[in-house]
Design a protein around this motif. Structure first.
Motif, PDB file in Angstrom:
ATOM      1  N   GLU A  60       5.403  36.382  -5.573  1.00 55.22           N
ATOM      2  CA  GLU A  60       5.880  37.671  -6.248  1.00 55.22           C
ATOM      3  C   GLU A  60       6.196  37.030  -7.818  1.00 55.22           C
ATOM      4  OE1 GLU A  60       5.965  40.742  -4.973  1.00 55.22           O
ATOM      5  OE2 GLU A  60       4.831  39.865  -3.264  1.00 55.22           O
ATOM      6  N   ARG A  61       6.016  38.199  -8.708  1.00 57.04           N
ATOM      7  CA  ARG A  61       6.193  37.832  -9.992  1.00 57.04           C
ATOM      8  C   ARG A  61       7.944  37.741 -10.209  1.00 57.04           C
ATOM      9  NH1 ARG A  61       8.623  40.658 -13.819  1.00 57.04           N
ATOM     10  NH2 ARG A  61       8.688  42.717 -12.637  1.00 57.04           N
ATOM     11  N   LYS A  62       8.673  38.453  -9.554  1.00 57.16           N
ATOM     12  CA  LYS A  62      10.085  38.426  -9.654  1.00 57.16           C
ATOM     13  C   LYS A  62      10.538  37.000  -9.161  1.00 57.16           C
ATOM     14  CE  LYS A  62      10.993  43.126  -9.545  1.00 57.16           C
ATOM     15  NZ  LYS A  62      11.821  44.315  -8.861  1.00 57.16           N
ATOM     16  N   GLU A  63      10.064  36.252  -8.369  1.00 64.44           N
ATOM     17  CA  GLU A  63      10.392  35.265  -7.641  1.00 64.44           C
ATOM     18  C   GLU A  63      10.139  33.950  -8.922  1.00 64.44           C
ATOM     19  OE1 GLU A  63       9.603  33.698  -3.317  1.00 64.44           O
ATOM     20  OE2 GLU A  63       7.878  34.540  -4.148  1.00 64.44           O
ATOM     21  N   ARG A  64       9.156  34.176  -9.825  1.00 64.18           N
ATOM     22  CA  ARG A  64       8.990  33.396 -10.758  1.00 64.18           C
ATOM     23  C   ARG A  64       9.930  33.269 -12.002  1.00 64.18           C
ATOM     24  NH1 ARG A  64       2.832  32.757 -12.050  1.00 64.18           N
ATOM     25  NH2 ARG A  64       1.989  32.152 -10.009  1.00 64.18           N
ATOM     26  N   LEU A  65      10.660  34.493 -12.065  1.00 68.34           N
ATOM     27  CA  LEU A  65      11.527  34.486 -13.374  1.00 68.34           C
ATOM     28  C   LEU A  65      12.483  33.435 -13.332  1.00 68.34           C
ATOM     29  CD1 LEU A  65      12.061  38.287 -13.358  1.00 68.34           C
ATOM     30  CD2 LEU A  65      10.498  36.840 -14.747  1.00 68.34           C
ATOM     31  N   ILE A  66      13.314  33.028 -12.487  1.00 64.88           N
ATOM     32  CA  ILE A  66      14.376  32.021 -12.558  1.00 64.88           C
ATOM     33  C   ILE A  66      13.844  30.701 -12.963  1.00 64.88           C
ATOM     34  CG2 ILE A  66      16.566  31.134 -11.664  1.00 64.88           C
ATOM     35  CD1 ILE A  66      17.154  33.912 -10.542  1.00 64.88           C
ATOM     36  N   PRO A  67      12.996  30.472 -11.897  1.00 67.40           N
ATOM     37  CA  PRO A  67      12.332  28.987 -12.392  1.00 67.40           C
ATOM     38  C   PRO A  67      11.751  28.836 -13.516  1.00 67.40           C
ATOM     39  CG  PRO A  67      12.021  29.663  -9.831  1.00 67.40           C
ATOM     40  CD  PRO A  67      12.513  30.914 -10.668  1.00 67.40           C
ATOM     41  N   PHE A  68      11.072  29.775 -14.084  1.00 67.04           N
ATOM     42  CA  PHE A  68      10.368  29.846 -15.107  1.00 67.04           C
ATOM     43  C   PHE A  68      11.309  29.503 -16.479  1.00 67.04           C
ATOM     44  CE2 PHE A  68       5.722  31.311 -14.449  1.00 67.04           C
ATOM     45  CZ  PHE A  68       5.688  30.581 -13.155  1.00 67.04           C
ATOM     46  N   VAL A  69      12.508  30.309 -16.422  1.00 65.61           N
ATOM     47  CA  VAL A  69      13.444  30.180 -17.489  1.00 65.61           C
ATOM     48  C   VAL A  69      14.134  28.803 -17.538  1.00 65.61           C
ATOM     49  CG1 VAL A  69      15.493  31.439 -18.079  1.00 65.61           C
ATOM     50  CG2 VAL A  69      14.093  32.764 -17.420  1.00 65.61           C
ATOM     51  N   PHE A  70      14.360  28.319 -16.314  1.00 65.05           N
ATOM     52  CA  PHE A  70      14.882  26.951 -16.304  1.00 65.05           C
ATOM     53  C   PHE A  70      13.868  26.040 -16.819  1.00 65.05           C
ATOM     54  CE2 PHE A  70      18.301  28.709 -13.780  1.00 65.05           C
ATOM     55  CZ  PHE A  70      19.413  27.991 -13.796  1.00 65.05           C
ATOM     56  N   ILE A  71      12.680  26.267 -16.355  1.00 62.40           N
ATOM     57  CA  ILE A  71      11.611  25.272 -16.885  1.00 62.40           C
ATOM     58  C   ILE A  71      11.495  25.232 -18.310  1.00 62.40           C
ATOM     59  CG2 ILE A  71       9.153  24.603 -16.818  1.00 62.40           C
ATOM     60  CD1 ILE A  71       9.187  25.396 -13.625  1.00 62.40           C
ATOM     61  N   SER A  72      11.402  26.412 -18.951  1.00 61.34           N
ATOM     62  CA  SER A  72      11.606  26.589 -20.535  1.00 61.34           C
ATOM     63  C   SER A  72      12.699  25.936 -20.918  1.00 61.34           C
ATOM     64  CB  SER A  72      11.338  28.120 -20.779  1.00 61.34           C
ATOM     65  OG  SER A  72      10.154  28.873 -20.271  1.00 61.34           O
ATOM     66  N   ALA A  73      13.758  26.179 -20.183  1.00 60.63           N
ATOM     67  CA  ALA A  73      14.888  25.622 -20.854  1.00 60.63           C
ATOM     68  C   ALA A  73      14.900  23.942 -20.944  1.00 60.63           C
ATOM     69  CB  ALA A  73      16.113  25.994 -20.183  1.00 60.63           C
ATOM     70  N   ILE A  74      14.304  23.369 -19.951  1.00 56.16           N
ATOM     71  CA  ILE A  74      14.356  21.995 -19.784  1.00 56.16           C
ATOM     72  C   ILE A  74      13.226  21.436 -20.851  1.00 56.16           C
ATOM     73  CG2 ILE A  74      12.897  20.049 -18.426  1.00 56.16           C
ATOM     74  CD1 ILE A  74      13.984  21.660 -15.842  1.00 56.16           C
ATOM     75  N   TYR A  75      11.954  22.214 -21.128  1.00 56.71           N
ATOM     76  CA  TYR A  75      10.966  21.705 -22.065  1.00 56.71           C
ATOM     77  C   TYR A  75      11.527  21.908 -23.527  1.00 56.71           C
ATOM     78  CZ  TYR A  75       6.687  21.623 -19.102  1.00 56.71           C
ATOM     79  OH  TYR A  75       5.703  21.407 -18.419  1.00 56.71           O
ATOM     80  N   VAL A  76      12.244  23.017 -23.795  1.00 58.09           N
ATOM     81  CA  VAL A  76      12.834  22.996 -25.227  1.00 58.09           C
ATOM     82  C   VAL A  76      13.823  21.978 -25.436  1.00 58.09           C
ATOM     83  CG1 VAL A  76      14.004  24.730 -26.448  1.00 58.09           C
ATOM     84  CG2 VAL A  76      12.020  25.521 -25.269  1.00 58.09           C
ATOM     85  N   ALA A  77      14.861  21.904 -24.395  1.00 59.90           N
ATOM     86  CA  ALA A  77      15.988  20.963 -24.553  1.00 59.90           C
ATOM     87  C   ALA A  77      15.561  19.403 -24.846  1.00 59.90           C
ATOM     88  CB  ALA A  77      16.971  21.047 -23.534  1.00 59.90           C
ATOM     89  N   VAL A  78      14.496  18.928 -24.159  1.00 55.45           N
ATOM     90  CA  VAL A  78      13.745  17.834 -24.398  1.00 55.45           C
ATOM     91  C   VAL A  78      13.114  17.467 -25.549  1.00 55.45           C
ATOM     92  CG1 VAL A  78      12.159  15.899 -23.408  1.00 55.45           C
ATOM     93  CG2 VAL A  78      13.919  17.466 -21.600  1.00 55.45           C
ATOM     94  N   THR A  79      12.309  18.472 -25.923  1.00 54.70           N
ATOM     95  CA  THR A  79      11.790  18.508 -27.291  1.00 54.70           C
ATOM     96  C   THR A  79      12.936  18.587 -28.304  1.00 54.70           C
ATOM     97  OG1 THR A  79       9.992  19.541 -26.280  1.00 54.70           O
ATOM     98  CG2 THR A  79      10.360  19.571 -28.908  1.00 54.70           C
ATOM     99  N   TYR A  80      13.912  19.103 -28.195  1.00 55.05           N
ATOM    100  CA  TYR A  80      14.900  19.048 -29.452  1.00 55.05           C
ATOM    101  C   TYR A  80      15.690  17.621 -29.147  1.00 55.05           C
ATOM    102  CZ  TYR A  80      19.475  19.993 -31.528  1.00 55.05           C
ATOM    103  OH  TYR A  80      20.746  19.739 -32.040  1.00 55.05           O
ATOM    104  N   LEU A  81      16.056  16.990 -27.874  1.00 55.44           N
ATOM    105  CA  LEU A  81      16.338  15.928 -27.920  1.00 55.44           C
ATOM    106  C   LEU A  81      15.614  14.812 -28.463  1.00 55.44           C
ATOM    107  CD1 LEU A  81      18.218  16.029 -24.494  1.00 55.44           C
ATOM    108  CD2 LEU A  81      19.464  15.809 -26.647  1.00 55.44           C
ATOM    109  N   LEU A  82      14.247  14.876 -28.308  1.00 56.16           N
ATOM    110  CA  LEU A  82      13.456  13.912 -28.933  1.00 56.16           C
ATOM    111  C   LEU A  82      13.451  14.075 -30.500  1.00 56.16           C
ATOM    112  CD1 LEU A  82       9.982  14.416 -26.853  1.00 56.16           C
ATOM    113  CD2 LEU A  82      11.437  12.122 -27.135  1.00 56.16           C
TER     114      LEU A  82
END
Length: 191
Positions: A60-82
């Motif tokens: 379901e599309r709605k199931e994807r929302l929270i995990p995808f937001v967290f994954i996006s945050a991980i990617y952006v945070a790590v790039t910022y830390l780099l």
């Protein structure tokens, strides 16, 4: 996909990962693997354990929302830390590629708020877009055959998503268009 991209570039076009020296590239590739595979995987496992998602397929599309937001945050945070901790600047190719990968993840997340999209298609076509433009701007043609192979692989990935009934043809095509458009736009802007 990001690990594959950086591995391919380290092998075929090491200058694309500038300013990283060939000796330090494997360590960064391991870091990319941890950040783009292991951390998101552990994130999804945690969401599955706590019942936020019913299955790893996230049908379901709605199931994807929270995990995808967290994954996006991980990617952006790590790039910022780099950027902050390693001295990689906005003019360094490695950081530019990380930003494009972040854009692919964030665009997938934003799209998921409105409709279900094949993230596999986004990823593989994002990979194609990056290598396609790197082939164009590189002084040597070392990525030409790899790019052709990636286009064929994109067809296999998209077909497999349809064969497994994980997505409709519309979701697969939309993912491909989003991935290709995002990566080409990112490459044109940053490179």
């Amino acid at each position: 996909m990001a690990t594959y991209l950086f591995s391919l570039l380290a092998w075929a076009l090491p200058s694309a990962l500038a300013p990283l020296q060939p000796g330090s590239q494997p360590a960064y590739i391991v870091l990319v693997f941890i950040v783009t595979f292991l951390l998101p995987l552990s994130n999804i496992v945690i969401f599955r354990i706590f019942g936020t998602i019913r299955s790893f397929a996230m049908v379901e599309r709605k199931e994807r929302l929270i995990p995808f937001v967290f994954i996006s945050a991980i990617y952006v945070a790590v790039t910022y830390l780099l950027y902050v901790k390693t001295g990689l600047g906005p003019d360094h190719n490695f950081l530019k590629l990380m930003i494009i990968i972040d854009l692919l993840v964030v665009v997938s997340t934003i799209a998921t708020f409105f409709f279900k999209v094949s993230v596999h298609s986004v990823a593989i076509w994002g990979f194609v877009g990056i290598t396609l433009l790197l082939t164009k701007i590189a002084e040597v043609n070392t990525l030409f055959y790899a790019t052709i192979g990636l286009i064929l692989l994109a067809g296999v990935v998209m077909s497999s998503r349809l064969q497994l009934a994980a997505h409709s043809s519309h979701e697969v095509m939309l993912g491909g268009v989003l991935g290709l458009a995002t990566s080409i736009a990112g490459m044109l802007i940053l490179f």
